[in-house]
Design an enzyme around this catalytic site. Structure first.
Site, mmCIF file in Angstrom:
data_model
loop_
_atom_site.group_PDB
_atom_site.id
_atom_site.type_symbol
_atom_site.label_atom_id
_atom_site.label_comp_id
_atom_site.label_asym_id
_atom_site.label_seq_id
_atom_site.Cartn_x
_atom_site.Cartn_y
_atom_site.Cartn_z
ATOM 1 N N GLU A 72 5.011 94.154 125.463
ATOM 2 C CA GLU A 72 3.478 94.577 125.157
ATOM 3 C C GLU A 72 2.806 93.069 125.491
ATOM 4 O O GLU A 72 2.151 92.676 124.562
ATOM 5 C CB GLU A 72 3.385 95.142 124.038
ATOM 6 C CG GLU A 72 4.093 96.446 123.844
ATOM 7 C CD GLU A 72 4.225 97.317 122.842
ATOM 8 O OE1 GLU A 72 3.413 96.928 121.858
ATOM 9 O OE2 GLU A 72 4.953 98.259 122.580
ATOM 10 N N GLU A 271 -3.485 100.105 119.675
ATOM 11 C CA GLU A 271 -2.655 100.229 121.114
ATOM 12 C C GLU A 271 -3.811 99.808 122.114
ATOM 13 O O GLU A 271 -4.675 100.549 122.240
ATOM 14 C CB GLU A 271 -2.260 101.715 121.115
ATOM 15 C CG GLU A 271 -1.252 102.101 119.940
ATOM 16 C CD GLU A 271 0.164 101.517 120.423
ATOM 17 O OE1 GLU A 271 0.259 100.824 121.657
ATOM 18 O OE2 GLU A 271 1.028 101.914 119.728
HETATM 19 O O1 0X9 Z 1 5.700 103.318 118.176
HETATM 20 C C1 0X9 Z 1 5.477 102.028 117.810
HETATM 21 O O2 0X9 Z 1 6.079 101.342 117.137
HETATM 22 C C2 0X9 Z 1 3.816 102.066 118.113
HETATM 23 N N1 0X9 Z 1 3.562 102.698 119.652
HETATM 24 S S1 0X9 Z 1 4.354 101.623 120.603
HETATM 25 O O3 0X9 Z 1 4.105 102.341 122.174
HETATM 26 N N2 0X9 Z 1 3.615 100.144 120.986
HETATM 27 O O4 0X9 Z 1 5.553 101.489 120.555
HETATM 28 C C3 0X9 Z 1 3.169 102.803 117.257
HETATM 29 C C4 0X9 Z 1 3.224 102.596 115.903
HETATM 30 C C5 0X9 Z 1 2.049 103.227 115.164
HETATM 31 N N3 0X9 Z 1 2.675 104.077 114.148
HETATM 32 C C6 0X9 Z 1 2.990 105.470 114.251
HETATM 33 N N4 0X9 Z 1 2.702 106.031 115.231
HETATM 34 N N5 0X9 Z 1 3.444 106.185 113.222
HETATM 35 ZN ZN ZN Z 2 4.638 98.517 120.396
#
Ligand code: 0X9
Ligand code: ZN
Ligand code: CA
Ligand code: CA
Ligand code: CA
Length: 309
Positions: A72, A271
Site C-alpha cells: 500500500e 482506505e
Molecule cells: O483488512 C485490513 O486490514 C484493512 N483493509 S486492507 O485492504 N488495507 O487490508 C481494513 C482494516 C479495517 N478494519 C476492518 N475492516 N475491520
Molecule cells: Zn491495508
C-alpha cells in the site's frame, strides 16, 4: 526500487532521507526519532512535529501511521505529505502554524519497511502484504485487543491474513505498541487521536472491527456516536464512505481496536485511492500522489482539532 514510471514513490532509503532533511531544515519543529526495528533489522523511524519539538510539552498528541501493509505504497506518501504540509507551511500559513504550536504530531511513515522492500525487489511488484519474519504476519491482525477472537483473521501461516502465533509476535507491532505505551505520562495517555492509512476503497473506518455491534465493552453509545460524527465529518471533506470497520468485514487484531480499547485513542483507518472498483488497485501511478494525498488535508485538520477535545 520502484519501476522507473513510478519513481515518484519513495523507497525506504528515500523516505529516510526525507525525514533527515525535514529535521535538518526545520530543527525547531521536527524531531527525528525511532519506534524500533523490523524483523530484518531495519529502523522504523518516526518524526515529531511541534514547536519546541525536542521538548515534551503539555499539548494534545496525534499519531499518523502508514504502510502496515507492504504493497500500500500510496500510504507512505500520505505520511510524507503530512510531514511536508506541517513543516513547509509553518510560519506562513496561520492554521498550520497554530496546529503545529498547539499539538505534538507523530508521523510513522513506514511501519513495515521489510515488506515494502520485498514488494519492490523484483522486476514487477510482488503484491506483498505482510511483514518478512519467518511465517510472515499480517501486522493488522497481530494487535492485542480480542486477538484472533472472531474469525476476522487466519491461523494458517500461509494466509495473507495470518495473525501470528500470539498477539504482538511481530517486532513491528510490538515496537509500535511500546512506543504508544511510552506516551503514557503520569498515568495519562498523551495521544488522543490516530489515523492508520491503508489502500484501497476510499473509506473512513472506525472501531470496533472484531464485532458488528456498535456498542461492546469499552464502547458506549456516546463514544460510538463521537466516532461516527468525526468519521462522517472527515469523510464529507474527502468523499470517502464512512462506516464502522466491521461493516466492511470483521477483523480481529487490528490496530484501531487496540488503540481505542487500551488507550481511548480516537483511532481511524483511512482506505485511500482508488475506490473499491478502481482497476489500479494497490498500484496507482505516481501521477496521482499529489492529488490523492492532499485530498486528505481537511480530514487531517479535523482530526487535529478533535484531538484537543
Ligand atoms: O483488512 C485490513 O486490514 C484493512 N483493509 S486492507 O485492504 N488495507 O487490508 C481494513 C482494516 C479495517 N478494519 C476492518 N475492516 N475491520
Ligand atoms: Zn491495508
Ligand atoms: Ca509515472
Ligand atoms: Ca510543542
Ligand atoms: Ca506531550
Amino acid at each position: 526500487e520502484f519501476p522507473a514510471e513510478d519513481s515518484g514513490y519513495h523507497t525506504y532509503s528515500e523516505m529516510l532521507t526525507e525525514l533527515d532533511e525535514a529535521a535538518s531544515w526545520h530543527p525547531d519543529i521536527v524531531d527525528r526519532t525511532t519506534v524500533g526495528r523490523s524483523a530484518e533489522g531495519r529502523e522504523i523511524p518516526a518524526v515529531k512535529i511541534s514547536d519546541n519539538a525536542g521538548v515534551d510539552e503539555d499539548e494534545p498528541e496525534v499519531l499518523f501511521t502508514c504502510n502496515q501493509h507492504a504493497r500500500e505504497h500510496l500510504t507512505a506518501e500520505m505520511c510524507l505529505h503530512i510531514l511536508k504540509r506541517y513543516t513547509d507551511n509553518y510560519g506562513s500559513d496561520r492554521a498550520i502554524s497554530d496546529a503545529v504550536d498547539g499539538r505534538e504530531i507523530w508521523v510513522v511513515p513506514m511501519v513495515n519497511p521489510d515488506g515494502v522492500a520485498h514488494d519492490i525487489s523484483g522486476s514487477d511488484y510482488l503484491g506483498w502484504r505482510r511483514n518478512r519474519q519467518a511465517n510472515p504476519v499480517d501486522l493488522n491482525r497481530n494487535w492485542g485487543h480480542q486477538w484472533g477472537c472472531c474469525g476476522g483473521s487466519s491461523g494458517d501461516p500461509n494466509s495473507s491474513t495470518y495473525r501470528g502465533p500470539e498477539a504482538f509476535s511481530a517486532p513491528e507491532t510490538a515496537s509500535l505498541r511500546d512506543f504508544v505505551n511510552s506516551r503514557v505520562v503520569d498515568g495519562t495517555q498523551q495521544i488522543t487521536a490516530h489515523i492508520d492509512f491503508h489502500t484501497f476503497s476510499e473509506l473512513v473506518l472506525w472501531p470496533y472491527g472484531y464485532t458488528t455491534a456498535e456498542n461492546a465493552p469499552g464502547m458506549t453509545r456516546e463514544e460510538y456516536r463521537r466516532f461516527a460524527d468525526v468519521g462522517k465529518a472527515m469523510a464529507a471533506t474527502n468523499g470517502y464512505d464512512p462506516m464502522q470497520s466491521s461493516e466492511l468485514y470483521v477483523t480481529d487484531g487490528s490496530v484501531n481496536d487496540w488503540m481505542w480499547a487500551e488507550h481511548d485513542i480516537l483511532s481511524f483507518t483511512f482506505e485511500m485511492y482508488p475506490g473499491s472498483g478502481g482497476s489500479e488497485g494497490f498500484y496507482p501511478p505516481d501521477e496521482v500522489i499529489q492529488r490523492e494525498t492532499s485530498r486528505n488535508d481537511e480530514a487531517v485538520s479535523i482530526l487535529l482539532d478533535e484531538s484537543g477535545r
